[in-house]
Enzyme design. Structure first.
Site, PDB file in Angstrom:
ATOM      1  N   GLY A  95       0.630  -1.697   0.406  1.00  0.00           N
ATOM      2  CA  GLY A  95       0.259   0.033  -0.049  1.00  0.00           C
ATOM      3  C   GLY A  95       0.999   1.159  -0.269  1.00  0.00           C
ATOM      4  O   GLY A  95       1.739   1.237   0.614  1.00  0.00           O
ATOM      5  N   ARG A 133     -23.103  12.493  10.646  1.00  0.00           N
ATOM      6  CA  ARG A 133     -22.310  11.946   9.880  1.00  0.00           C
ATOM      7  C   ARG A 133     -23.955  10.675  10.131  1.00  0.00           C
ATOM      8  O   ARG A 133     -24.871  11.061   8.983  1.00  0.00           O
ATOM      9  CB  ARG A 133     -21.478  11.437   9.553  1.00  0.00           C
ATOM     10  CG  ARG A 133     -20.700  12.694   9.180  1.00  0.00           C
ATOM     11  CD  ARG A 133     -18.709  11.917   8.754  1.00  0.00           C
ATOM     12  NE  ARG A 133     -19.003  12.445   7.625  1.00  0.00           N
ATOM     13  CZ  ARG A 133     -17.176  12.401   7.618  1.00  0.00           C
ATOM     14  NH1 ARG A 133     -16.334  11.575   7.366  1.00  0.00           N
ATOM     15  NH2 ARG A 133     -16.320  13.775   6.768  1.00  0.00           N
ATOM     16  N   GLU A 182      -6.160   3.336   7.342  1.00  0.00           N
ATOM     17  CA  GLU A 182      -7.584   2.648   7.759  1.00  0.00           C
ATOM     18  C   GLU A 182      -8.570   0.716   7.419  1.00  0.00           C
ATOM     19  O   GLU A 182      -9.106   0.778   7.988  1.00  0.00           O
ATOM     20  CB  GLU A 182      -8.604   3.169   6.339  1.00  0.00           C
ATOM     21  CG  GLU A 182      -9.788   2.716   6.376  1.00  0.00           C
ATOM     22  CD  GLU A 182     -10.382   3.767   4.744  1.00  0.00           C
ATOM     23  OE1 GLU A 182     -10.007   4.272   3.890  1.00  0.00           O
ATOM     24  OE2 GLU A 182     -11.656   3.060   4.437  1.00  0.00           O
TER      25      GLU A 182
HETATM   26  C1  LIG Z   1     -13.794  10.697  -1.441  1.00  0.00           C
HETATM   27  C2  LIG Z   1     -13.608  10.252  -0.509  1.00  0.00           C
HETATM   28  C3  LIG Z   1     -12.845  12.186   0.258  1.00  0.00           C
HETATM   29  C4  LIG Z   1     -12.357  11.635   1.670  1.00  0.00           C
HETATM   30  N1  LIG Z   1     -11.762  12.924   2.404  1.00  0.00           N
HETATM   31  C5  LIG Z   1     -10.858  12.758   3.668  1.00  0.00           C
HETATM   32  C6  LIG Z   1     -11.162  13.702   4.547  1.00  0.00           C
HETATM   33  O1  LIG Z   1     -11.304  15.267   4.275  1.00  0.00           O
HETATM   34  N2  LIG Z   1     -10.173  13.871   6.107  1.00  0.00           N
HETATM   35  C7  LIG Z   1      -9.857  12.556   6.763  1.00  0.00           C
HETATM   36  O2  LIG Z   1      -9.491  12.490   7.410  1.00  0.00           O
HETATM   37  N3  LIG Z   1     -10.241  11.328   5.254  1.00  0.00           N
HETATM   38  C8  LIG Z   1     -10.507  11.572   4.295  1.00  0.00           C
HETATM   39  N4  LIG Z   1     -11.246   9.564   2.967  1.00  0.00           N
HETATM   40  C9  LIG Z   1     -10.981   9.336   3.874  1.00  0.00           C
HETATM   41  C10 LIG Z   1      -9.615   8.313   3.772  1.00  0.00           C
HETATM   42  O3  LIG Z   1      -9.462   9.242   2.917  1.00  0.00           O
HETATM   43  C11 LIG Z   1      -9.014   7.227   3.634  1.00  0.00           C
HETATM   44  O4  LIG Z   1      -9.421   6.729   4.550  1.00  0.00           O
HETATM   45  C12 LIG Z   1      -7.168   7.246   3.629  1.00  0.00           C
HETATM   46  O5  LIG Z   1      -7.065   7.677   2.420  1.00  0.00           O
HETATM   47  C13 LIG Z   1      -6.996   5.375   3.496  1.00  0.00           C
HETATM   48  O6  LIG Z   1      -5.463   6.106   3.745  1.00  0.00           O
HETATM   49  P1  LIG Z   1      -4.842   3.808   3.233  1.00  0.00           P
HETATM   50  O7  LIG Z   1      -3.228   4.673   3.770  1.00  0.00           O
HETATM   51  O8  LIG Z   1      -5.567   4.033   4.684  1.00  0.00           O
HETATM   52  O9  LIG Z   1      -5.365   3.714   2.241  1.00  0.00           O
HETATM   53  P2  LIG Z   1      -5.852   4.520   0.771  1.00  0.00           P
HETATM   54  O10 LIG Z   1      -4.861   5.525   0.626  1.00  0.00           O
HETATM   55  O11 LIG Z   1      -6.697   3.127  -0.015  1.00  0.00           O
HETATM   56  O12 LIG Z   1      -4.189   3.283  -0.049  1.00  0.00           O
HETATM   57  C14 LIG Z   1      -4.301   2.016   0.396  1.00  0.00           C
HETATM   58  C15 LIG Z   1      -3.222   1.461  -0.914  1.00  0.00           C
HETATM   59  O13 LIG Z   1      -3.169  -0.256  -0.318  1.00  0.00           O
HETATM   60  C16 LIG Z   1      -2.963  -0.393  -1.781  1.00  0.00           C
HETATM   61  N5  LIG Z   1      -2.876  -1.912  -2.040  1.00  0.00           N
HETATM   62  C17 LIG Z   1      -4.881  -2.668  -1.293  1.00  0.00           C
HETATM   63  N6  LIG Z   1      -4.944  -4.020  -1.523  1.00  0.00           N
HETATM   64  C18 LIG Z   1      -4.353  -4.285  -2.608  1.00  0.00           C
HETATM   65  C19 LIG Z   1      -3.617  -6.001  -2.628  1.00  0.00           C
HETATM   66  N7  LIG Z   1      -4.136  -6.653  -2.892  1.00  0.00           N
HETATM   67  N8  LIG Z   1      -2.562  -5.603  -3.664  1.00  0.00           N
HETATM   68  C20 LIG Z   1      -1.358  -4.490  -3.180  1.00  0.00           C
HETATM   69  N9  LIG Z   1      -1.440  -2.970  -2.802  1.00  0.00           N
HETATM   70  C21 LIG Z   1      -2.699  -3.038  -2.500  1.00  0.00           C
HETATM   71  C22 LIG Z   1      -3.542   0.624  -3.144  1.00  0.00           C
HETATM   72  O14 LIG Z   1      -3.205   0.106  -4.652  1.00  0.00           O
HETATM   73  C23 LIG Z   1      -3.375   1.473  -2.115  1.00  0.00           C
HETATM   74  O15 LIG Z   1      -1.862   1.694  -2.602  1.00  0.00           O
HETATM   75  C24 LIG Z   1     -11.753  10.430   2.245  1.00  0.00           C
HETATM   76  C25 LIG Z   1     -11.954   9.415   1.530  1.00  0.00           C
HETATM   77  C26 LIG Z   1     -13.031   9.498   0.865  1.00  0.00           C
HETATM   78  C27 LIG Z   1     -13.401   8.002   0.133  1.00  0.00           C
END
Ligand SMILES: Cc1cc2nc3c(=O)[nH]c(=O)nc-3n(C[C@H](O)[C@H](O)[C@H](O)COP(=O)(O)OP(=O)(O)OC[C@H]3O[C@@H](n4cnc5c(N)ncnc54)[C@H](O)[C@@H]3O)c2cc1C
Lengths: 640, 258
Positions: free
Chosen positions: A42, A332, A427
């Site tokens: 990720g 929400r 997340e």
């Molecule tokens: C439209 C929208 C607006 C938002 N706005 C806000 C905001 O204003 N403020 C806030 O705090 N939060 C906000 N959120 C929530 C927040 O954006 C996300 O919870 C957060 O960015 C998740 O980040 P992450 O690093 O955990 O995962 P992600 O950014 O989802 O990254 C997941 C990574 O894992 C990789 N991956 C996944 N599965 C696999 C696999 N099987 N094999 C290889 N790679 C894989 C993907 O390629 C990616 O690189 C928003 C969410 C959405 C949908």
């Protein structure tokens, strides 16, 4: 197999736990770090921050994402902002207040010690991001600007226009780019994790598929970090990017990692409703719109008049009437539930009847078109681009959509799952948001996990084990690869009649109906009966063209849907077992006389952690009791 | 709506590729362009044919994954709009639409409409960062930044890295992309220490990747879904010139061999 839930929360007062912990955890010295390989899956905020930070410390990092570039991870889409308890506005904000808001917002279903640490680390994130060149909004004097977000009483949200996630991710990714350039991080794009390899009870590597060539191969390491994001796409239609999936965390679960609170999924109240069957995903409209927009439906059921033709006294401003103090700014979950209720009763508007109005007429009248334009102009434009309607003249149509999953892999205070050597951040874990997440808190958690927590806590695990010693020639790797090749072959050999998409849609509809905004026993039982039927149909009637040794997007999607079809069952079981209402989880059987969520702290003040026990077997529930020492739980009441 | 689509089909990088013609029925004006493509794929799947491979992810115009040349224009007819935010109401019933991948030497086709844009990442890796480790930092308010400077930096940083600028350029140049990246950091105080070294490394990498030269056609700006201004290119050129004229400095000083 049994799961051990050792949360490993440090002793001492809540303000001292993290500092004391750091004083005592084991470290790996700079000369030894290059001897250890850490696999990071990720490149969203959590993964990119973790890979870059640990790479810079000297660890050897193998980093993976399924997109064509690490910069395209779903975090890029976050709009609103990121919280930090800086108190630049002199409003009496503090670490404790941010802790309090997060804990209360989560309806007291998260672990106090983790939430407090998150609040403590929030300020450092802003400092880190600015040092990387993240161009946060500034005031005229050149200092950082703030806005309020998500119904809290202070202005603690930092932002870059409507693209905060993008800018923070570009910052984290620039740090990652530097590590890639210097050779400490090896980046594998267009590569999907398909399994975790466990040797002698420890996570020792992963099996991946190269999405361009179709090749299945393995990587071995001393620890594996999953930063693979959330699973809202189990509902098919959500605000998440199309590729978001549960595959990584689900496969980890099947290999022994406990899954915590899977039924906790936040449904965001302000999204553009689906236009029809063809809809591929839903677009979020920023929560900030509720600051000025008024939400209403016609007072007459199935009223087909245009909004403008409905006189004032025939408009039902249901949030303002039901919650006079908070009005349109209720949290929400409350806003979403009420929108669903009025639509279910037949008051909904729009082509499908699943929509409510978000109206700026009065705001424009009171404050002037210019002021409203300056606040929301870009959002109005976006709405217009998508729907072809001008929200300055006709009210916006909105409806709730699945948005964020508070549930995830169970982790201890060090962010390690119940499978030793496997960590989960961002997340993908369950840790900080309880049963409901506050706006602008996810970006904060992802970056706290990635920049400041995992780089230190992982050393404590790593230093207890000798490095290397097991490579991908180990039989466990070969076996896992073989199983996946067979699974791929099986998916391609069904030769049925239906597309992957059609199964995903069916599952999504079922989950939306029965495990969505509100749930009840009968509905959940129904879903538990239907999911295996869809799964059965999937494995008998799926049609995928193309082969396995090439770029095959239907095949990728099929693998993800196959996992959603298993995972959905666990969500429903969890929702059925949690016989209370809390945060996003509204069980209709458990509500107060005036229809509000009825929490049951006596029986359910715990994290529900599920163990996988094999195909077709009922998962086993473990409970991590939640202790409230710093903050006794209070009832969330938005009516008074 | 009924449409006739001319779509580029190419099995893999070694395949010569060709245009294929499909008739598609049941398109609605409120569908997004990519939902129309989903529908096409559904119909192809029904007929037992391989669906058209195309990239997309967020479908909100910000991840920069989608990349189609529609009727000869990267991201299609609407200005400041990525393919995923283009809607079918901009096309008329019975229309004939051609759909091709980004065409550029530095972006080889992987399959159908999917191209390899990793060259962009390598430009970033060559210098698109400020060297900082994770850990305690000074409070940002100790160093005020004029809001207009921060906003201008954000105008540059808003680039989604989709590559439309390259696809639009008759020479396949990556100047707008590189300039946006260079300018974002070059404008901010945090980016100053590495400013000149950065522009040199990134421009050198850009050339190594086989992107063409800039001849000021300005097609890039017209195609950019984020409307990034070509004035950033002049800014980068100025920095590059200054970097070339300056005395070469060894960032480690003269004590390197002690
Ligand atoms: C439209 C929208 C607006 C938002 N706005 C806000 C905001 O204003 N403020 C806030 O705090 N939060 C906000 N959120 C929530 C927040 O954006 C996300 O919870 C957060 O960015 C998740 O980040 P992450 O690093 O955990 O995962 P992600 O950014 O989802 O990254 C997941 C990574 O894992 C990789 N991956 C996944 N599965 C696999 C696999 N099987 N094999 C290889 N790679 C894989 C993907 O390629 C990616 O690189 C928003 C969410 C959405 C949908």
């Amino acid at each position: 197999m049994t799961i051990e839930l050792q949360a490993s929360i440090p002793h001492g007062r809540i303000e001292e736990k993290w500092v004391t912990h750091l004083d005592h955890i084991r470290l790996v010295g700079p000369r030894n770090r290059p001897k250890y390989t850490i696999i990071v899956v990720g490149t969203g905020l959590a993964g990119a921050a973790a890979a870059a930070s640990m790479g810079a410390m000297g660890y050897k990092i193998e980093c993976f994402c399924f997109q064509d570039s690490p910069r395209r991870a779903h975090s890029i889409a976050a709009q609103g902002g990121i919280n930090a308890a800086k108190d630049y506005r002199n409003e009496g904000d503090s670490v404790f207040r941010l802790f309090y808001d997060t804990q209360k917002g989560g309806d007291y279903r998260s672990r106090e010690a983790n939430v407090y640490r998150l609040a403590e680390l929030s300020m450092g994130i802003i400092d880190q991001a600015v040092a990387q060149g993240v161009p946060f909004a500034r005031e005229y004097g050149g200092l950082l600007a703030n806005r309020s977000f998500g119904g809290v009483l202070v202005e603690r949200t930092f932002y870059c226009r409507g693209e905060t996630g993008q800018q923070l991710l570009l910052g984290a990714n620039s740090a990652l780019a530097r590590e890639i350039h210097d050779g400490r991080v090896r980046m594998h794009t267009r590569t999907e994790l398909l399994d975790i390899v466990v040797v002698h009870g420890r996570a020792r590597g992963i099996v991946v598929r190269n999405l361009v060539t179709g090749e299945i191969s393995s990587f071995a390491g001393d620890a594996v970090v999953l930063a693979t994001g959330g699973y809202s796409n189990v509902y098919y239609l959500s605000t998440n990017a199309k590729g978001c999936n549960v595959t990584a965390t689900w496969r980890a679960h099947k290999k022994g990692a406990g899954f915590a609170n899977p039924c906790f999924c936040q449904i965001h109240p302000t999204c553009i409703p689906a236009a029809g069957e063809h809809q591929a995903k839903l677009t979020l409209m920023s929560e900030s719109l509720r600051n000025d927009g008024r939400i209403w439906v016609p007072r007459t059921k199935r009223d087909t008049r245009r909004a403008a033709e409905i006189p004032q006294d025939q408009r039902y401003y249901y949030l303002e009437e039901r919650y006079p103090r908070f009005g349109n700014l209720v949290p929400r979950d409350v806003a979403s539930r009420n929108a669903k209720d009025v639509c279910d009763e037949g008051f909904g508007v729009g082509p499908s009847g699943l929509g409510v109005y978000l109206d700026f007429r009065d705001a424009i009248g009171d404050r002037g078109a210019d002021v409203i334009e300056s606040r929301y102009g870009n959002l109005f434009e976006m709405y217009e681009r998508i729907t072809g309607e001008n929200p300055r003249q006709t009210p916006m149509l909105i409806y709730p959509a699945p948005h964020y999953t508070m549930g995830g892999l169970w982790v201890d205070y060090n962010l390690m799952t119940s499978l030793p050597g496997l960590f989960a951040i961002g997340e993908a874990n369950f840790s900080d948001h309880g049963a409901n997440r506050l706006g602008a808190s996810s970006l904060m958690q992802c970056l706290a996990d990635g920049y400041f927590i995992i780089p230190l806590t992982i050393g404590d695990y790593i230093s207890r084990h000798p490095n290397g010693e097991i490579g991908t020639e180990h039989p466990e790797f070969k076996e896992a690869e073989q199983t996946l090749r067979e699974r791929t072959a099986r998916l391609l050999s069904i030769h049925g009649t239906r597309s992957v998409e059609s199964f995903h849609r069916d599952l999504g509809k079922l989950m939306t109906d029965h495990c969505g905004i509100s749930r009840n026993e009968a509905g959940l039982q129904e879903a538990l009966k239907n999911i295996p039927e869809i799964r059965e149909a999937f494995w008998n009637d799926l049609a995928i063209n193309g082969g396995s040794a090439e770029l095959n997007q239907s095949l990728e999607h099929a693998g993800r849907v196959a996992d959603f079809l298993e995972f959905a069952e666990l969500m429903c079981i969890d929702a059925l077992t949690r016989e209370e209402s809390c945060g996003c989880h509204f069980r209709q059987e458990y509500q107060t006389r005036d229809g509000e969520a009825l929490r049951n702290d006596e029986e359910f003040a715990h994290v529900a952690v599920w163990e996988y026990t094999g195909e077709g077997r009922t998962p086993v529930l473990y409970k991590e009791p939640l202790h409230f020492e710093a903050l006794p739980p209070a009832r969330r009441d938005y009516k008074k | 709506m009924k449409l006739t689509l001319q779509v580029w089909r190419q099995r893999n990088a070694d395949d010569a590729g060709r245009m294929a013609r499909y008739r598609i029925d049941g398109v609605r004006p409120d569908m997004s362009f990519l939902e129309m493509m989903d529908l096409l794929n559904e119909q192809l799947n029904q007929r037992g044919e391989d669906p058209v491979a195309f990239d997309s992810d967020c479908r909100e115009g910000v991840c920069g994954t989608c990349s189609m040349v529609i009727n000869g224009r990267p991201h299609g007819p609407s200005r400041g709009t990525a393919t995923c935010q283009l809607y079918m109401r901009h096309f008329s019933d019975g229309a004939r639409i051609t759909i091709e991948p980004w065409r550029a030497k530095a972006f080889p086709v992987i399959r159908d409409l999917v191209v390899d844009r990793s060259a962009f990442d390598r430009i970033m890796q060559a210098g698109g960062y400020v060297t900082v480790h994770s850990g305690p930092k000074p409070d940002p308010n100790a160093l005020p930044v004029e809001p207009e400077v921060a906003e201008l930096a954000l105008d540059a940083a808003t680039c989604i890295g989709c590559g439309a600028c390259v696809a639009a350029c008759p020479n396949g140049a990556a100047m707008l992309y590189t300039a946006a990246k260079v300018s974002h950091l070059g404008l901010l105080p945090q980016g100053q220490p590495e400013r000149y070294q950065r522009v040199q490394s990134m421009v050198a990498q850009m050339e190594t990747e086989g992107f063409g030269a800039c001849r000021n056609y300005a097609e890039c700006e017209a195609a950019c879904p984020k409307k990034i201004s070509i004035s950033f290119i002049s800014r980068m050129n100025r920095d590059f010139l200054r970097a070339t004229l300056a005395e070469p400095v060894n960032p480690r000083g003269t004590m390197d061999s002690q």
